[in-house]
Scaffold this active site. Sequence first.
Site, PDB file in Angstrom:
ATOM      1  N   GLY A  46       0.872  -1.170   0.000  1.00  0.00           N
ATOM      2  CA  GLY A  46       0.000   0.000   0.000  1.00  0.00           C
ATOM      3  C   GLY A  46       0.902   1.209   0.000  1.00  0.00           C
ATOM      4  O   GLY A  46       1.882   1.249  -0.735  1.00  0.00           O
ATOM      5  N   GLU A  47       0.616   2.161   0.841  1.00  0.00           N
ATOM      6  CA  GLU A  47       1.470   3.344   0.956  1.00  0.00           C
ATOM      7  C   GLU A  47       1.864   3.458   2.435  1.00  0.00           C
ATOM      8  O   GLU A  47       1.001   3.662   3.294  1.00  0.00           O
ATOM      9  CB  GLU A  47       0.676   4.565   0.468  1.00  0.00           C
ATOM     10  CG  GLU A  47       1.511   5.755   0.156  1.00  0.00           C
ATOM     11  CD  GLU A  47       2.593   5.484  -0.891  1.00  0.00           C
ATOM     12  OE1 GLU A  47       2.300   4.883  -1.942  1.00  0.00           O
ATOM     13  OE2 GLU A  47       3.751   5.879  -0.640  1.00  0.00           O
ATOM     14  N   CYS A  77       6.190  -5.281   0.683  1.00  0.00           N
ATOM     15  CA  CYS A  77       6.344  -3.948   0.106  1.00  0.00           C
ATOM     16  C   CYS A  77       6.184  -2.856   1.177  1.00  0.00           C
ATOM     17  O   CYS A  77       7.065  -2.716   2.008  1.00  0.00           O
ATOM     18  CB  CYS A  77       5.411  -3.791  -1.082  1.00  0.00           C
ATOM     19  SG  CYS A  77       6.036  -2.560  -2.241  1.00  0.00           S
ATOM     20  N   ARG A 104      12.811   3.760  -0.061  1.00  0.00           N
ATOM     21  CA  ARG A 104      11.478   3.710  -0.671  1.00  0.00           C
ATOM     22  C   ARG A 104      11.536   4.086  -2.155  1.00  0.00           C
ATOM     23  O   ARG A 104      12.351   4.904  -2.561  1.00  0.00           O
ATOM     24  CB  ARG A 104      10.530   4.658   0.049  1.00  0.00           C
ATOM     25  CG  ARG A 104      10.267   4.245   1.489  1.00  0.00           C
ATOM     26  CD  ARG A 104       9.347   5.235   2.172  1.00  0.00           C
ATOM     27  NE  ARG A 104       8.074   5.333   1.472  1.00  0.00           N
ATOM     28  CZ  ARG A 104       7.325   6.427   1.478  1.00  0.00           C
ATOM     29  NH1 ARG A 104       7.701   7.504   2.106  1.00  0.00           N
ATOM     30  NH2 ARG A 104       6.174   6.437   0.829  1.00  0.00           N
ATOM     31  N   ILE A 132       5.899  -3.356  -7.289  1.00  0.00           N
ATOM     32  CA  ILE A 132       5.083  -2.159  -7.532  1.00  0.00           C
ATOM     33  C   ILE A 132       5.625  -1.019  -6.673  1.00  0.00           C
ATOM     34  O   ILE A 132       5.481  -1.022  -5.461  1.00  0.00           O
ATOM     35  CB  ILE A 132       3.592  -2.411  -7.182  1.00  0.00           C
ATOM     36  CG1 ILE A 132       3.051  -3.614  -7.966  1.00  0.00           C
ATOM     37  CG2 ILE A 132       2.765  -1.164  -7.461  1.00  0.00           C
ATOM     38  CD1 ILE A 132       1.660  -4.066  -7.552  1.00  0.00           C
ATOM     39  N   HIS A 168       5.344  -8.523  -4.317  1.00  0.00           N
ATOM     40  CA  HIS A 168       3.977  -8.871  -3.911  1.00  0.00           C
ATOM     41  C   HIS A 168       3.672 -10.346  -4.216  1.00  0.00           C
ATOM     42  O   HIS A 168       3.093 -10.647  -5.257  1.00  0.00           O
ATOM     43  CB  HIS A 168       2.967  -7.996  -4.675  1.00  0.00           C
ATOM     44  CG  HIS A 168       2.952  -6.579  -4.222  1.00  0.00           C
ATOM     45  ND1 HIS A 168       1.998  -6.075  -3.368  1.00  0.00           N
ATOM     46  CD2 HIS A 168       3.787  -5.562  -4.497  1.00  0.00           C
ATOM     47  CE1 HIS A 168       2.233  -4.801  -3.140  1.00  0.00           C
ATOM     48  NE2 HIS A 168       3.321  -4.463  -3.812  1.00  0.00           N
ATOM     49  N   GLU A 170       1.435 -12.166  -3.177  1.00  0.00           N
ATOM     50  CA  GLU A 170      -0.015 -12.421  -3.252  1.00  0.00           C
ATOM     51  C   GLU A 170      -0.547 -12.190  -4.670  1.00  0.00           C
ATOM     52  O   GLU A 170      -1.674 -12.563  -4.969  1.00  0.00           O
ATOM     53  CB  GLU A 170      -0.767 -11.558  -2.223  1.00  0.00           C
ATOM     54  CG  GLU A 170      -0.940 -10.082  -2.553  1.00  0.00           C
ATOM     55  CD  GLU A 170       0.333  -9.242  -2.368  1.00  0.00           C
ATOM     56  OE1 GLU A 170       1.400  -9.805  -2.095  1.00  0.00           O
ATOM     57  OE2 GLU A 170       0.230  -8.008  -2.522  1.00  0.00           O
TER      58      GLU A 170
HETATM   59  N1  GLN Z   1       5.837   2.963  -2.544  1.00  0.00           N
HETATM   60  C1  GLN Z   1       5.161   2.480  -1.367  1.00  0.00           C
HETATM   61  C2  GLN Z   1       5.776   3.087  -0.106  1.00  0.00           C
HETATM   62  O1  GLN Z   1       6.772   3.702  -0.182  1.00  0.00           O
HETATM   63  C3  GLN Z   1       5.186   0.973  -1.314  1.00  0.00           C
HETATM   64  C4  GLN Z   1       4.523   0.408  -2.537  1.00  0.00           C
HETATM   65  C5  GLN Z   1       3.796  -0.888  -2.316  1.00  0.00           C
HETATM   66  O2  GLN Z   1       3.506  -1.305  -1.205  1.00  0.00           O
HETATM   67  N2  GLN Z   1       3.421  -1.510  -3.405  1.00  0.00           N
HETATM   68  O3  GLN Z   1       5.245   2.944   0.944  1.00  0.00           O
END
Ligand code: GLN
Length: 189
Positions: A46-47, A77, A104, A132, A168, A170
């Site tokens: 996610g982020e 991630c 990151r 990703i 990922h 999953e």
């Molecule tokens: N770019 C996201 C971050 O820095 C991580 C990306 C992801 O989980 N696919 O948190």
Amino acid sequence: MKIGVLAIQGDFDAHRRRLEQLGAEVVLVKKPEQLDAVDGLIIPGGESTTFLKFLEKGGFLEKLREFVRAKPAFGTCAGAILLASQVEDPPQTSLAALDISVRRNAYGRQLESFIGEGETQLPGGPLEMVFIRAPRIERVGAAVEVLAREKNDPVLVRQGKIMAATFHPELSEDTRVHAEFLKLVRNGQ
Ligand code: GLN
């Protein structure tokens, strides 16, 4: 054995499906107190900054820190970023459960998202890896085992009961990475 998937943001549902496919009972964790009822936890992608904003409210982050000190956790991630002891670009707070440094969004614009194939110590040959906007693991501590690499970069690591992947698993058909985490939880390491 119940496996929690942190379900406040990101692609938690793909983890749930994969774990259920492997026969695990899954709890989607949306509140800190739900952590008391699970034996292991997946922190999805996610982020990471969005995760942190949410977690910093209502003591969730503290509760998670306690959890990852005591029980198995697997971060993918953004989840790997949250587990890392050191985060760059920019530096940000974390659960510091795994002795690695991560940068990151480290693969640059053109390589923001790509599918790679890496060598792994898991039995069964090379592993497909979906990246990703992935972080890069730039340092692994002496106690950290590298379970897979993409080119030269460590991309799947483990330290005791904590696992992290910068890709990922999953999103690929291959079930080996989740199966490895379930083994860790079962062994109660
Ligand atoms: N770019 C996201 C971050 O820095 C991580 C990306 C992801 O989980 N696919 O948190």
